[in-house]
Design an enzyme around this catalytic site. Structure first.
Site, PDB file in Angstrom:
ATOM      1  N   ASP A 296       0.822  -1.218   0.000  1.00 23.19           N
ATOM      2  CA  ASP A 296       0.000   0.000   0.000  1.00 23.19           C
ATOM      3  C   ASP A 296       0.852   1.261   0.000  1.00 23.19           C
ATOM      4  O   ASP A 296       0.449   2.287  -0.548  1.00 23.19           O
ATOM      5  CB  ASP A 296      -0.915   0.023   1.226  1.00 23.19           C
TER       6      ASP A 296
ATOM      7  N   CYS B 246       1.105  -8.161   4.805  1.00 22.07           N
ATOM      8  CA  CYS B 246       0.595  -6.788   4.681  1.00 22.07           C
ATOM      9  C   CYS B 246      -0.919  -6.741   4.524  1.00 22.07           C
ATOM     10  O   CYS B 246      -1.587  -7.751   4.603  1.00 22.07           O
ATOM     11  CB  CYS B 246       1.370  -6.057   3.605  1.00 22.07           C
ATOM     12  N   ASP B 247      -1.396  -5.506   4.302  1.00 22.70           N
ATOM     13  CA  ASP B 247      -2.795  -5.159   4.573  1.00 22.70           C
ATOM     14  C   ASP B 247      -3.848  -6.135   4.057  1.00 22.70           C
ATOM     15  O   ASP B 247      -4.770  -6.475   4.783  1.00 22.70           O
ATOM     16  CB  ASP B 247      -3.112  -3.774   4.007  1.00 22.70           C
ATOM     17  N   LYS B 248      -3.788  -6.526   2.795  1.00 21.38           N
ATOM     18  CA  LYS B 248      -4.899  -7.296   2.233  1.00 21.38           C
ATOM     19  C   LYS B 248      -4.696  -8.792   2.333  1.00 21.38           C
ATOM     20  O   LYS B 248      -5.653  -9.556   2.215  1.00 21.38           O
ATOM     21  CB  LYS B 248      -5.128  -6.915   0.755  1.00 21.38           C
TER      22      LYS B 248
ATOM     23  N   SER C  17      -5.319   5.127   5.552  1.00 16.86           N
ATOM     24  CA  SER C  17      -4.254   4.238   5.970  1.00 16.86           C
ATOM     25  C   SER C  17      -4.326   4.087   7.488  1.00 16.86           C
ATOM     26  O   SER C  17      -4.854   4.954   8.176  1.00 16.86           O
ATOM     27  CB  SER C  17      -2.931   4.887   5.586  1.00 16.86           C
TER      28      SER C  17
ATOM     29  N   GLU D 163      -7.155   4.193  -0.451  1.00 14.97           N
ATOM     30  CA  GLU D 163      -6.658   4.545   0.894  1.00 14.97           C
ATOM     31  C   GLU D 163      -5.890   5.849   0.736  1.00 14.97           C
ATOM     32  O   GLU D 163      -5.009   5.943  -0.115  1.00 14.97           O
ATOM     33  CB  GLU D 163      -5.750   3.412   1.345  1.00 14.97           C
TER      34      GLU D 163
HETATM   35  C1  LIG Z   1       1.156   1.967   3.998  1.00 15.26           C
HETATM   36  C2  LIG Z   1       0.424   1.545   5.249  1.00 15.26           C
HETATM   37  C3  LIG Z   1       0.953   2.294   6.412  1.00 15.26           C
HETATM   38  O1  LIG Z   1       0.610   0.191   5.431  1.00 15.26           O
HETATM   39  C4  LIG Z   1      -1.019   1.668   5.055  1.00 15.26           C
HETATM   40  O2  LIG Z   1      -1.377   0.982   3.911  1.00 15.26           O
HETATM   41  C5  LIG Z   1      -1.984   1.231   6.150  1.00 15.26           C
HETATM   42  O3  LIG Z   1      -3.113   0.960   5.792  1.00 15.26           O
HETATM   43  O4  LIG Z   1      -1.678   1.210   7.330  1.00 15.26           O
HETATM   44 MG   LIG Z   2      -3.269   0.128   3.793  1.00 20.06          MG
END
Ligand SMILES: CC(C)(O)[C@@H](O)C(=O)O
Ligand SMILES: [Mg+2]
Length: 558
Positions: free
Chosen positions: A78, A119-121, A468, A442
């Site tokens: 992201d 990570c996020d998804k 974010s 985001e």
């Molecule tokens: C880039 C980040 C900080 O990872 C963001 O994508 C989030 O949603 O926290």
């Molecule tokens: Mg994110």
């Protein structure tokens, strides 16, 4: 064994020939087939170490009597996708990850799965897949990045983005920004604050799908390799005991996650992902559940962006179990939920200790008596909107100001950076929702620009898009219904007064019902911004932000 469908009997001789092609021995053919879902790639800093984690998982599985087989999952960073068309392709991957993992796992008849996201998804996407496939499953993430150090202070990605705003406002030199650039992200791992990835990895631990430390042990610690080995062993234990994701991710477990979310001060994105995960287990999760939970759950942590502590500090302070233990003292945790340790939540957290009362405030001395998130409703968001109230400065908890309306993020950025936003304004960014974006971008750039330019205590931002985990300030997202379907946010005009009252959970447009009715009659849908490819298909199926932007077959289609 489920995998007998592809390994046993005369009909399966061709299948066995293909396992032979894979180099399987006769002995391996007799053992449970364990899919190790690897989100490894070389573009996401949070994923570049997953090859090591996956290797350790494989050792654990093999040592405990299974045959590990690696299958892939895609992943988007992201941070790198931020602020341009790429961000339209971020949330949408959650569902691709869930669908592709469901497809691979069932096509090859795995007996069990170890999910390796970071990570996020990937975390929510793989939790959704785990619920669908429902074979014994354990999660082990790649772990958080260490905090950066700039001029003797710890720092992270949120300060990095804000540095750009500060530079635009002449409060920081380009050399200073350069120093941040080189030091803010010093190792691999998910960015070091309580951002979305770490929020979801911590909540995986609360849900009972990851072992202790899954959310907090830094990516570069050897402890994380041990955790991965243990995850491999644990999945075999789950397999032997036949404990499956839907035995673990129950309604009670999801409510535990929502409770701990409030204490940790998790990312607003958790309010998209928890409903989506709940949907997969058949639990109709209304984001408004957050309010009564938040009302009784103290906010115990102020990790970045809310404060100057980081995931490594939470890990040292006792991690997620220590937070759960604090909340358990108030009777807020359902202790009976089953977990991948083979024990209940109550048994897991029995001996947990809070080792640093500044990082994890005791319940007797919280940062605030109420939790990190709030869901606001009113005539501007009849179906709700989400704000991280633990990261809102006191002056902005109640705010009224003129709307400054933008039909996309890019236009808002130009105005903010160009000094066109005045103290008191409420920036409205619309047609950025799940359908309208498409993909519900985001928006860390506008929130960071506002904070970095010193407007954080006087300017609010509302959007049908999302933020974010690194966003702070009076940033209210997921406004539902979204503009693209004619939600009231589409009817806002420049200069209309918007009233925000976070303690009273309200978000209103001070325009009469008659006038709104008139504007509604005159409103016509916009031409779609994207007319080809996956985003077009996504836009035709995605639901609203308050429903977790889950995909649904449109009404009238079988
Ligand atoms: C880039 C980040 C900080 O990872 C963001 O994508 C989030 O949603 O926290
Ligand atoms: Mg994110």
């Amino acid at each position: 064994m489920k995998s007998d469908n592809v390994k046993k009997g005369m009909q399966q001789a061709p299948h066995r020939s293909l396992f032979n092609a894979l180099g399987f021995t006769e002995e391996e053919m007799e053992k449970p087939l364990v899919g190790v879902v690897s989100s490894y790639n070389e573009i996401v800093p949070g994923h570049m170490n997953l090859d090591k984690i996956v290797n350790a998982v494989k050792m654990g599985v093999a040592e405990a009597g299974g045959v590990p087989v690696v299958i892939p999952a895609i992943a988007v960073c992201d941070g790198i996708a931020m602020g341009h068309i790429g961000m339209k392709y971020s949330l949408v991957t959650r569902d691709l990850i869930a669908d592709s993992t469901e497809s691979l796992a069932i096509a090859h008849q795995f007996d069990a799965l170890v999910m390796v996201p970071n990570c996020d998804k990937n975390v929510p996407g793989l939790l959704m897949a785990a619920a669908r496939v429902n074979v014994p499953t354990v999660f082990v993430s790649g772990g958080p990045m260490l905090a950066g150090r700039v001029k003797g202070h710890k720092t992270s990605l949120s300060s990095m983005f804000e540095a750009v705003g500060a530079c635009a406002a002449g409060k920081m030199t380009e050399e200073d920004v350069k120093e941040f650039e080189h030091k803010a992200c010093p190792t691999c791992g998910s960015c070091s604050g309580m951002y979305t990835a770490n929020s979801m990895n911590c909540l995986t631990e609360v849900l009972g799908m990851g072992l202790r430390g899954n959310g907090t042990i830094p990516a570069v610690y050897s402890e994380r390799i041990k955790l991965a080995k243990h995850a491999g062993m644990a999945v075999m234990e789950m397999y032997r005991k036949n404990i499956r994701p839907r035995d673990i991710m129950t309604k009670d477990a999801i409510m535990n996650a929502l409770t701990v979310d409030m204490a940790l001060g998790c990312s607003t994105n958790s309010m998209l992902h928890l409903p989506a995960i709940a949907h997969e287990v058949g639990f109709d999760f209304d984001i408004k559940f957050a309010n009564p939970i938040s009302e009784k759950t103290p906010n115990l942590c102020h990790l970045a962006p809310a404060g100057p502590t980081y995931m490594e500090d939470l890990n040292e302070a006792g991690g997620v179990y220590a937070v759960m233990k604090e909340l358990d003292g108030l009777g807020l945790i359902n202790r009976d939920c089953m977990t991948v340790t083979g024990k209940t939540v109550g048994e897991n957290i029995k001996d947990a200790k809070n080792l640093d009362p500044e990082v994890i405030r005791p319940v007797s001395n919280p940062y605030s008596k109420t939790g990190g998130l709030a869901v606001l409703s009113g005539n501007l968001a009849p179906d709700g909107s989400v704000v991280k109230r633990s990261a809102v400065v006191d002056e902005m908890l109640v705010h009224e100001g003129p709307a400054r309306v933008f039909d996309c993020e890019d236009d808002a950025i130009v105005a903010i950076k160009g000094g066109k936003i005045n103290p008191g304004d409420v920036v409205v960014i619309r047609y950025e929702g799940p359908k309208g974006g498409p993909g519900m971008r985001e928006m860390l750039n506008p929130t960071s620009a506002i904070a970095g330019m010193g407007l954080g205590s006087s300017v609010a931002l509302i959007t049908d898009g999302r933020f974010s985990g690194a966003s702070r300030g009076a940033s209210i997202g997921h406004v539902s219904p979204e503009a693209a379907v004619g939600g009231p946010i589409a009817l806002v005009e420049e200069g209309d007064i918007i009233s925000i009252d976070i303690p009273k959970l309200s978000l209103n447009l001070k325009v009469s019902d008659e006038e709104l009715e008139k504007r509604k009659k005159a409103w016509t849908p916009r031409e779609p911004k994207v007319t080809t490819g996956y985003l077009k298909r996504y836009a035709s199926m995605v639901t609203s932000g308050n429903r977790g932007a889950i995909l649904e077959v449109p009404k009238g289609v079988n």
